[in-house]
Design a protein around this motif. Structure first.
Motif, PDB file in Angstrom:
ATOM      1  N   ARG A   1       0.665  -1.128   0.054  1.00 41.31           N
ATOM      2  CA  ARG A   1      -0.062  -0.048  -0.003  1.00 41.31           C
ATOM      3  C   ARG A   1       0.681   1.205  -0.148  1.00 41.31           C
ATOM      4  NH1 ARG A   1      -5.798  -0.702   0.470  1.00 41.31           N
ATOM      5  NH2 ARG A   1      -6.016  -3.098   0.487  1.00 41.31           N
TER       6      ARG A   1
ATOM      7  N   SER B   1      -3.712   3.327  10.902  1.00 42.55           N
ATOM      8  CA  SER B   1      -3.783   3.825   9.473  1.00 42.55           C
ATOM      9  C   SER B   1      -2.816   4.951   9.104  1.00 42.55           C
ATOM     10  CB  SER B   1      -5.268   4.289   9.319  1.00 42.55           C
ATOM     11  OG  SER B   1      -5.308   5.498   9.914  1.00 42.55           O
TER      12      SER B   1
ATOM     13  N   ILE C   1       2.021   3.911  10.524  1.00 43.10           N
ATOM     14  CA  ILE C   1       2.967   3.364   9.564  1.00 43.10           C
ATOM     15  C   ILE C   1       3.516   4.094   8.616  1.00 43.10           C
ATOM     16  CG2 ILE C   1       1.751   1.110   9.930  1.00 43.10           C
ATOM     17  CD1 ILE C   1       0.878   2.174   6.849  1.00 43.10           C
TER      18      ILE C   1
ATOM     19  N   PHE D   1       4.847   7.595   8.735  1.00 37.39           N
ATOM     20  CA  PHE D   1       5.726   8.689   8.891  1.00 37.39           C
ATOM     21  C   PHE D   1       7.008   8.527   9.573  1.00 37.39           C
ATOM     22  CE2 PHE D   1       1.270  10.248   9.288  1.00 37.39           C
ATOM     23  CZ  PHE D   1       1.087  10.987   8.023  1.00 37.39           C
TER      24      PHE D   1
ATOM     25  N   GLY E   1      -6.988   9.474   4.807  1.00 39.36           N
ATOM     26  CA  GLY E   1      -5.913   8.820   3.985  1.00 39.36           C
ATOM     27  C   GLY E   1      -6.439   8.759   2.608  1.00 39.36           C
TER      28      GLY E   1
ATOM     29  N   ILE F   1       1.431   6.750  -5.142  1.00 42.79           N
ATOM     30  CA  ILE F   1       1.249   8.272  -5.404  1.00 42.79           C
ATOM     31  C   ILE F   1       2.491   8.624  -6.331  1.00 42.79           C
ATOM     32  CG2 ILE F   1       1.258  10.551  -4.670  1.00 42.79           C
ATOM     33  CD1 ILE F   1      -0.018   9.536  -1.873  1.00 42.79           C
TER      34      ILE F   1
ATOM     35  N   ASN G   1       7.287   8.635   5.040  1.00 37.71           N
ATOM     36  CA  ASN G   1       6.956  10.157   4.755  1.00 37.71           C
ATOM     37  C   ASN G   1       7.540  10.994   5.830  1.00 37.71           C
ATOM     38  OD1 ASN G   1       5.909  12.505   4.307  1.00 37.71           O
ATOM     39  ND2 ASN G   1       3.824  11.753   4.022  1.00 37.71           N
TER      40      ASN G   1
END
Ligand code: UT7
Length: 333
Positions: free
Chosen positions: A37, A153, A156, A158, A218, A259, A283
């Motif tokens: 994901r 959600s 995981i 950052f 999200g 993305i 991220n």
């Protein structure tokens, strides 16, 4: 107006690594879900008691060494972040003091994950107009301190880190060729830390309800991201008078490999021109682009005259794109 470019970069991530296997022990998740994901395998986490300014300082000294600029030469220090040491004073003031940048003005700028590009646009204006000669911009985050570690959600996604760049005048026609910035506050609640500010000052209740942590819709952010990354890149290129064929390297915000892949496909840029490190860092919000840029420079992937396209989206909602004609002639130290 003078041409302004990046004359030195530096980055820093804390040494502690949190893997997907570690997260499996903390929340109901698994490596397969996270990898498919998001593309994330691990992220770096600042130790308890280590504030954002420490990460900023470490990235800054590397960027100053790379640029061969001393702290006394800095006219301005800017920190772009959503996870500052304090509500105030600005983290930039703390970092400038620690660096010994005695002549420098200092302030923080908050534009979510687009922060580094907002900061580059802002910082470069001071040099383009002749007001300042040397500006240090730092994109940095300690998002681990804002994450709800019980929310699978978001927790995981950052990671912590900092990336810095020294801005100065460069040869005419080099450096930043364009900036494309935008914001849509109507989407602000899609990605928000609702508590602790003046809307919901910290109380025992806000803390009990975890309002001081990241709340995110999200899939809404995902749809926004894919659309805006492509649009912003195209606009930034057009402003620079260039086309996608001219791009030597794309440095996208590292939020999620899906993305990045979808945006790259829409743009029609070859995947081998795209910098990806989301697998190793997750991220890092405002730190994501400057860390990726610094890694690309140090890996020898950016050469004098190369066209570098940077594009980001983030909380606000905000977005930003920039085209840079690389003016550095190589590492100087
Ligand atoms: O810099 C800007 C910051 N934000 C972003 O970039 C976020 C952009 N959004 C995303 O990257 C994606 O939306 C996520 C990675 C956050 C989520 O991926 P998704 O494909 O949109 O999944 P989803 O939220 O639609 O959830 C699908 C399922 C749900 O289960 P049900 O309702 O289908 O049974 C979730 O509960 O996956 C579940 N889920 C998880 N399962 C295992 C959500 N998180 C996890 C998890 N492990 N960590």
């Amino acid at each position: 107006m003078y041409s302004v470019g990046i004359v030195g970069t530096g980055s820093y991530v804390p040494e502690d690594v949190l893997t997907n296997a570690d997260l499996e022990k903390m929340v109901d998740t698994n490596d397969e879900w996270i990898t498919t994901r998001t593309g994330i395998k691990e992220r770096h986490i600042a130790k308890e008691g280590v504030p954002l300014s420490e990460l900023c300082y470490q990235a800054a000294i590397r960027a100053l060494a790379d640029a061969q600029v001393s702290p006394e030469e800095l006219d301005l220090v800017m920190v772009m972040t959503v996870s500052a040491d304090y509500a105030f004073p600005a983290t930039a003031c703390i970092v400038a003091d620690r660096l010994g940048a005695k002549r420098a003005a200092a302030f923080d700028l908050e534009a979510g994950c687009s922060g580094f590009l907002y900061g580059a646009a802002t910082g470069s204006q001071f040099i383009a107009t002749g007001m300042y000669r040397t500006v240090l911009i730092i994109g940095a985050e300690t998002l681990s301190k804002l994450v709800n570690w019980e929310d699978r959600s978001t927790c995981i996604l950052f990671g912590d880190g900092a990336g810095a760049a020294v801005l100065q005048r460069v040869d005419e026609g080099y450096g930043f060729l364009s900036f494309e910035l935008g914001a849509d506050g109507g989407g602000g609640e899609l990605l928000i830390v609702p508590g602790g500010g003046s809307a919901h000052p910290a109380t025992a209740e806000t803390v009990a309800n975890k309002l001081h942590t990241i709340h995110m819709a999200g899939s809404e952010v995902y749809k926004f991201a894919v659309r805006v990354m492509g649009e912003t890149a195209v606009k930034a290129l057009a402003k620079a008078g260039l086309a996608k064929e001219n791009v030597d390297l794309l440095v996208p915000h590292q939020a999620n490999i899906r993305i990045i892949d979808a945006s790259v496909k829409r743009l029609g840029i070859s995947p081998d021109k795209v910098i990806v490190n989301v697998d190793r860092y997750g991220n890092m919000s405002a730190a994501s682009i400057p860390v990726a840029l610094d890694e690309a420079v140090r890996a020898g992937r950016i050469h004098y005259g190369d066209i570098v396209l940077m594009v980001a989206f983030g909380a606000g909602l905000t977005w930003g794109g920039s085209v840079l004609k690389w003016a550095r002639k190589g590492l100087q130290g």
